[in-house]
Design a protein around this motif. Structure first.
Motif, PDB file in Angstrom:
ATOM      1  N   THR A   1       0.836  -1.203   0.000  1.00 63.40           N
ATOM      2  CA  THR A   1       0.000   0.000   0.000  1.00 63.40           C
ATOM      3  C   THR A   1       0.868   1.248   0.000  1.00 63.40           C
ATOM      4  N   ALA A   2       0.384   2.252  -0.712  1.00 61.03           N
ATOM      5  CA  ALA A   2       1.052   3.555  -0.756  1.00 61.03           C
ATOM      6  C   ALA A   2       0.011   4.632  -0.521  1.00 61.03           C
ATOM      7  N   THR A   3       0.259   5.477   0.441  1.00 63.44           N
ATOM      8  CA  THR A   3      -0.615   6.618   0.706  1.00 63.44           C
ATOM      9  C   THR A   3       0.195   7.898   0.503  1.00 63.44           C
ATOM     10  N   GLY A   4      -0.530   8.959   0.138  1.00 70.65           N
ATOM     11  CA  GLY A   4       0.159  10.196  -0.213  1.00 70.65           C
ATOM     12  C   GLY A   4       1.019  10.021  -1.450  1.00 70.65           C
ATOM     13  N   LEU A   5       0.556   9.185  -2.384  1.00 70.28           N
ATOM     14  CA  LEU A   5       1.320   8.873  -3.588  1.00 70.28           C
ATOM     15  C   LEU A   5       1.368  10.093  -4.506  1.00 70.28           C
ATOM     16  N   ARG A   6       2.545  10.358  -5.030  1.00 67.89           N
ATOM     17  CA  ARG A   6       2.750  11.489  -5.946  1.00 67.89           C
ATOM     18  C   ARG A   6       3.098  10.922  -7.323  1.00 67.89           C
ATOM     19  N   GLY A   7       2.083  10.854  -8.177  1.00 69.59           N
ATOM     20  CA  GLY A   7       2.242  10.148  -9.438  1.00 69.59           C
ATOM     21  C   GLY A   7       2.730  10.988 -10.597  1.00 69.59           C
ATOM     22  N   HIS A   8       2.888  12.284 -10.390  1.00 70.31           N
ATOM     23  CA  HIS A   8       3.371  13.147 -11.457  1.00 70.31           C
ATOM     24  C   HIS A   8       4.889  13.320 -11.343  1.00 70.31           C
ATOM     25  N   GLY A   9       5.498  13.702 -12.439  1.00 67.76           N
ATOM     26  CA  GLY A   9       6.933  13.930 -12.419  1.00 67.76           C
ATOM     27  C   GLY A   9       7.718  12.653 -12.640  1.00 67.76           C
ATOM     28  N   PRO A  10       9.025  12.771 -12.762  1.00 71.13           N
ATOM     29  CA  PRO A  10       9.865  11.602 -13.062  1.00 71.13           C
ATOM     30  C   PRO A  10      10.036  10.685 -11.850  1.00 71.13           C
ATOM     31  N   TRP A  11      10.107   9.389 -12.145  1.00 67.27           N
ATOM     32  CA  TRP A  11      10.453   8.363 -11.159  1.00 67.27           C
ATOM     33  C   TRP A  11      11.725   7.684 -11.683  1.00 67.27           C
TER      34      TRP A  11
END
Length: 235
Positions: A23-33
């Protein structure tokens, strides 16, 4: 918070089931990974160099899912387990599709370890999620086909919440409603095996690898394990 439950009938039929919920909360899906992109590029380079190939249906990890599919009436060569379809696509095209960083992360881990993977946007899940046999009354709208409604056959294993089916044929295809996008901030990722005695260690390694890709872009991550001895976890 939703609970994930493994139905007794499914646990009885597949006693070696082990599912990791990352599980991931507060996920930031924009921008480079960058770590995810590096993992994908490394796999693709190994494939190009001939030093590695995705698991195919001759591999025991994939073969087990083919047998499971046949047990509930699905032809696994027409409707393939997600990891089988993903590996075949990668072997043919030389790479994996880039969807969004979160999806790319679990695709990378799935094909690397030969384990089915999926994910649900928890803010789009209603009630609890059961891994159970379908009764034939449920509805399912496939990912990418918002205008389509299907009805799983009675006896097909599905993930379902109180509003409908989230994944058909256990792990073939996820629903459009709970798809993970760049805007998803609370997500449950899943990795699965039917042979915990053989592949449980591999699954735990894969779960931690996925967690490590998610952690730099999340406020909090966790790994939960679901199996016949622990048939319910709250995430």
């Amino acid at each position: 918070m939703p609970a994930f439950r493994l139905a007794p009938a499914v646990a009885d039929a597949f006693p070696g089931t082990l599912i990791a919920l990352v599980t991931a909360t507060g996920l930031r899906g924009h921008g480079p990974w960058p770590h995810t992109e590096a993992a994908l590029e490394e796999l693709e380079q190994r494939l190009a160099d001939g030093g590695w190939r995705p698991a195919d249906e001759t591999d025991p990890r994939i073969e087990a899912w083919h047998a499971a599919y046949r047990s509930f009436g699905t032809n696994p060569r027409r409707v393939r387990p997600s990891v089988d379809a993903l590996g075949r696509r990668m072997a043919k095209k030389g790479g994996l599709p880039r969807i969004n960083p979160a999806v790319d992360s679990y695709n990378s881990v799935s094909v690397r370890h030969g384990l089915p993977a999926g994910a649900f946007d928890l803010d789009r899940v209603t009630g609890d999620v059961d891994i159970r046999y379908a009764d034939g009354t449920e509805s399912f709208t496939p990912l990418g086909e918002p205008g389509t409604v299907e009805h799983p056959r009675p006896g097909e294993i599905v993930y379902a919440d109180t509003s409908g089916v989230l994944t058909r044929h256990w792990n073939h295809r996820d629903a459009h409603r709970t798809r993970v996008t760049e805007d998803s901030t609370r997500v449950a990722f899943l990795l699965e095996t039917l042979h915990a005695d053989r592949d449980g260690g591999l699954l735990k390694v894969a779960a931690e690898e996925l967690r490590s890709l998610l952690a730099p872009h999340s406020a909090r991550t966790a790994v939960h394990l679901l199996d016949p001895a622990r048939p319910r976890v709250t995430v």
